[in-house]
Structure formats: C-alpha cells, structure tokens
Scaffold this motif. Structure first.
Motif: not given
Lengths: 140, 388
Positions: A35, A48, A50, A52-54
């Motif tokens: 990420c 995405l 897992p 920080c969902h960025s």
C-alpha cells in the motif's frame, strides 16, 4: 521441478485480481501488493488495502524469506490426489515483509519442522502455466 | 408495552448410528424438526411469519435460496426471512436476528430450521472445494478442510502457551461422559485420555478423537413474543443477551491463530447486554467442532485467562459432576455433528433450562451461555438464555 503434464492436484483458478501474483511466480518471483498510503504489504492480493482501505496499491517483489508461524503435518490427505504425499507439511509462513502465506514445506523430514524455523521460497513449476511458491527450511 | 422475544419451542429428529431414523431428503428432515418444535411450542405452523435458515444443502439450485425453498415446502408465506450463513454459528445469530425482528414488529412467530443428510448421502469430504477466489491460496497446498486450519491454530496455541495434546484430550473424554448420559447421542461408550492420544492422527496435532463426528441431523427453534407465549401457554426461555462477529474466511487471514477474536467480540457484547458476569452462568453449550475449538472459546469468552485453557479443562472439570458443566448433550464430538451444529447448542440449552434433560440435567440450571463457532474459527455468535 515437478513439471508434469498430468498434474492432478488442485490448481488456482486465476482471476483478474490475482493474475499478477501467479504471473510473477511463473517467472520465479514472489510479488505481493504493497500500500502506497500506509506502506504495509498484504497477502492474498486485494483491491483495497486491508489495513487502511486505500486503493493506492502497487505490486512489489518481496524477499521470499520468512519464518514458520504455524504448521501441520497432514496424516490424512485432502482428497485422493494428495494421498501419495502423506505425510506432508502445510505451513503458514510469516514473510519478513509482514503478511502470512499458506504453503507447503518441501522437506525429506517432516518431523523436523518447527514453529520459528527460517524458510526461503522454492518455486515448483507444477504445470507449464502454474508455479506454486513452496518453501524450504534454511537449516537443512 | 414493549415487545419481548422469547424461545418457546425446540425440536429435533432421532438418529441411529449418526443417520436420521427412517431416512429422508434434506427437506423432509427439516420439516420433521420444524413440526417437532412447533408442537413443542403449542403454536400452529400457519402462524409462522418469520423463517430463518442456513443450509449448505441442495447447492446448487434449491439450496441457493434456502428460506424461499423451505418456506414453499412448509407451506408458509414468511414476511421476515433471514438466511445469514456465517457457518455453524449461524443459528445463534438467527436467535439474535429473530429477537430484533420480533421486538421491532417485523414478525410474531419465528422459526429457525436446519437439517443435513451428509452422512446418509456420503457428501462430506476433506477436499474438493474449488480453488476459486480466496481458496486459490489455500487448497492448492492440500490442506485438509476444515481440520487443517484448526490444526494450525492448535499448533500455534501449543507453541505460545504450552498447551498439551493431553489437555485437549480432557475435553473429548469429558464430552463423551456427557454423551453416555444422553440416549440420543451417537457415541456413548466411555473413552480415556490414552484412547484419544492413540486415535488415528489426522492433521498434527489433531487426532480422530479430537474431531467432531460426521452425522446427519435436523433441528428447529421457535420464538415469539412473551405476550403471545403467555396466550399459548408456552414454557418461555428468556433471551438475556447476544452478540456476533466474524474476522476471516481463509485461515491465512485469521488475525491471531492462538486467539479466537470473533468469540472475544461476540461474548463481550452478549455479557454487556445481559448485564451479568461469568459466575452467573450455570451451564455452557459451546461449539466443539474440534477439542481445540472449545479451549480457544473458553479463553475468548473470558471463563479463563488467555493461554490458560489447557489448565482450565484439566482433571475433567467439564465432565458430569465437574464444576463447569459443558456440552451436556455430548456435543459435536459425541452427540451429533451434521455439518453445521450450532442449532443443537440452543436446543440443549433450552432443555437444560426447562429441567428436562433427564440423567444429564444440571441441577438448578437457571442461566445458560450458548456459543457457536463457524467456518475455520471464522465467526462467533453468543446467546445468553435464562429461565427467570
């Protein structure tokens, strides 16, 4: 190498989200998403992060080094196609980059495997299309 | 007056050697269990307006829309349906969801049903799941499903906390003692720690007697409002608290293999809602897909410290006459395990709280904790029930 046109064990049904991973293993590279937002790697590959969902992810080659987080020795096979391999080791590796990965330990002595053992990736070309990233013990 | 949901009926079908007596299709056995539960409640099937189903049966085709199929088969037109499937813990979640629906006025009489003919139909295997989506990173390694995932968790727990195979065997032995008191149980002959230790190795460190049975089975639970229960003269069991959670599907994504995070979450929620502490629980019915499932669950629910589960279950503490009555019907390990076992935890808890468990009755049981685990230590749902 166990390249074999009659490989009968399950092979991954590759989808668009996982193709870069399996393309890399075929080239004997271990590549997993990282990420750009939080800097963490993850596995298996997702759309995405897992953590920080960025959605700002990049494929990165990793070291292929890690340690055994847990393992089991299969004394009964997961179906008839694995029967000839019993006993065999299924291990969860904690990669040095962080994520955990399920795999097999390639070893002549399954009883010697321990949690905490250092391991290195070992690419097994099971078919012309599919290469499975297995691991070997560094202590061997 | 606020509506309060209660459990008013439970039912199951008789088994012999792990198979449904008289046989039947997966729809027939569910209908029999449903009728038994409705008869137990004393409420006619035509009053059911909420249907909660979690079946792995019949896939593909009818099994893909299980409540729609079962509603048709039972001849009812539900106005509330819930097919939440989080594995064997689904039915504890169904109790919670039915309670919310009943209390919000979405239905008046809820029926929770499950059935499986996996033993009669020989449909259970250790492999054979397709290698698609998340599974392409799991079953290519030949991991026996689901025992391999539980074995990985057990090995890690042993590594971190020094848990021993003998401590796990204590659970299998104690559970078998309860089964010996239950005429409906599949495996009733006593076993010893040594028997467990010498049983066939499956996936290290788990052996055959660490694993649940593979049987048929069907069960059902009926819920309604306290007011309706009174009008029908039902024997009501109160629902004091509930909670649910899930954390992963792939074993590789379990947040901590030595720790059952889902049960920590669901148990905390249930205790908070009930407003009680652990010492108020008289009997525990907890999912025992494997001995290790019990150990991890007792720790996660807070009955003992994390890592202390092995010591907690030592010396047959959970056996009949022990200080911690657990899985009093003989559990998935020795009573039955038809794929998804969670509904039988509820049925046994209700029978204990009604005082109708015969030889295995826990004297004076007033409050029961029921905890389901589903998937590969994936999901947890907790229900706290009371007869007062």
């Amino acid at each position: 190498m166990s390249e074999n046109a009659t490989y009968e064990k399950p092979v991954p049904v590759i989808d668009p989200g996982t193709k870069p991973f399996w393309d890399a293993t075929r080239e004997h590279r271990l590549s997993i998403p990282r990420c750009r937002s939080c800097g963490k790697h993850h596995f298996y590959p997702r759309e995405l992060c897992p953590h920080c969902h960025s959605a700002d992810l990049e494929w990165t080659d990793v070291s292929g080094k890690g340690e055994i987080y847990s393992y089991t020795i299969a004394r009964k096979p997961a179906g008839p196609v694995f029967a000839a391999d019993v006993p065999y080791v299924i291990a969860m590796i904690a990669l040095d980059e962080g994520p955990r990965m399920l795999t097999n330990i390639v070893t002549a002595d399954v009883e010697a495997v321990r949690i905490g053992d250092r391991v290195t990736v070992h690419f097994d070309d099971v078919t012309p299309e599919i290469t499975l990233p297995k691991f070997t013990l560094d202590k061997a | 007056m606020a509506r309060e949901a209660v459990i008013v009926g439970v039912g199951d079908v008789p088994l012999k050697d792990g198979k449904v007596v008289g046989g039947g299709s997966v729809l027939q056995v569910q209908a029999r269990a449903a009728k038994a539960a409705m008869d137990d409640a004393g409420i006619a099937m035509r009053h059911v307006d909420g249907l909660l189903v979690a079946g792995l049966w019949g896939v593909p085709g009818p099994g893909q829309l299980p409540s729609v199929t079962l509603g048709e088969y039972l001849g009812i037109f539900p106005r509330f349906a819930d097919t939440t499937n989080i594995g064997g813990s689904a039915f504890e979640a169904h109790v919670a969801h039915a309670a919310m629906a009943i209390e919000a006025g979405y239905c008046d009489v809820a029926l929770i049903v499950y059935g499986s003919m996996q033993k009669s139909e020989r449909s259970r295997t250790l492999g054979g799941r397709p290698s698609i989506l998340t599974m392409q990173f799991e079953n290519v390694w030949g991991i026996p499903q689901p025992v391999g995932g539980y074995a990985l968790a057990t090995m890690r727990h042993m590594h971190e906390h020094g848990t021993t195979p003998e401590q796990l065997a204590e659970i299998a032995v104690a559970t078998r003692k309860w089964a010996s008191l239950n005429p409906a149980a599949t495996m009733r002959d006593p076993i010893s720690i040594d028997d467990v230790m010498k049983s066939t190795p499956i996936s290290d460190p788990l052996k055959l007697l660490d694993c649940c049975l593979v049987t048929d089975g069907a069960g059902a639970v009926v819920m309604t409002t306290a007011e309706n229960a009174k009008a029908h003269g039902c024997r009501s069991i109160n629902i004091r608290g509930y909670g649910e959670a899930h954390t992963h599907w792939s074993i590789g994504a379990m947040p901590d293999l030595a720790r059952l995070t889902a049960a920590e979450m669901s148990g905390k929620a249930a205790f908070e809602m009930a407003g009680i502490t652990h010492d108020a629980i008289d009997v525990v019915e907890c999912y025992d897909s494997f001995t290790t499932t019990v150990l991890l669950t007792l720790e996660a629910l807070g009955f003992c410290e994390r890592g202390a589960g092995g010591k907690f279950v030592a010396n047959q503490r959970t056996a009949p006459g022990g200080e911690f009555p657990l899985n009093t019907n003989g559990g998935g390990l020795s009573y039955c395990h038809p794929g998804m076992y969670g509904i039988f935890l509820l049925i046994e808890a209700v029978r204990q709280l009604r005082g109708e468990s015969g030889e295995r009755q826990v004297k004076g049981a007033k409050t029961a904790l029921v905890h389901g685990t589903g998937g590969t230590l994936s999901s947890g749902s907790t229900v706290i029930l009371a007869n007062h």
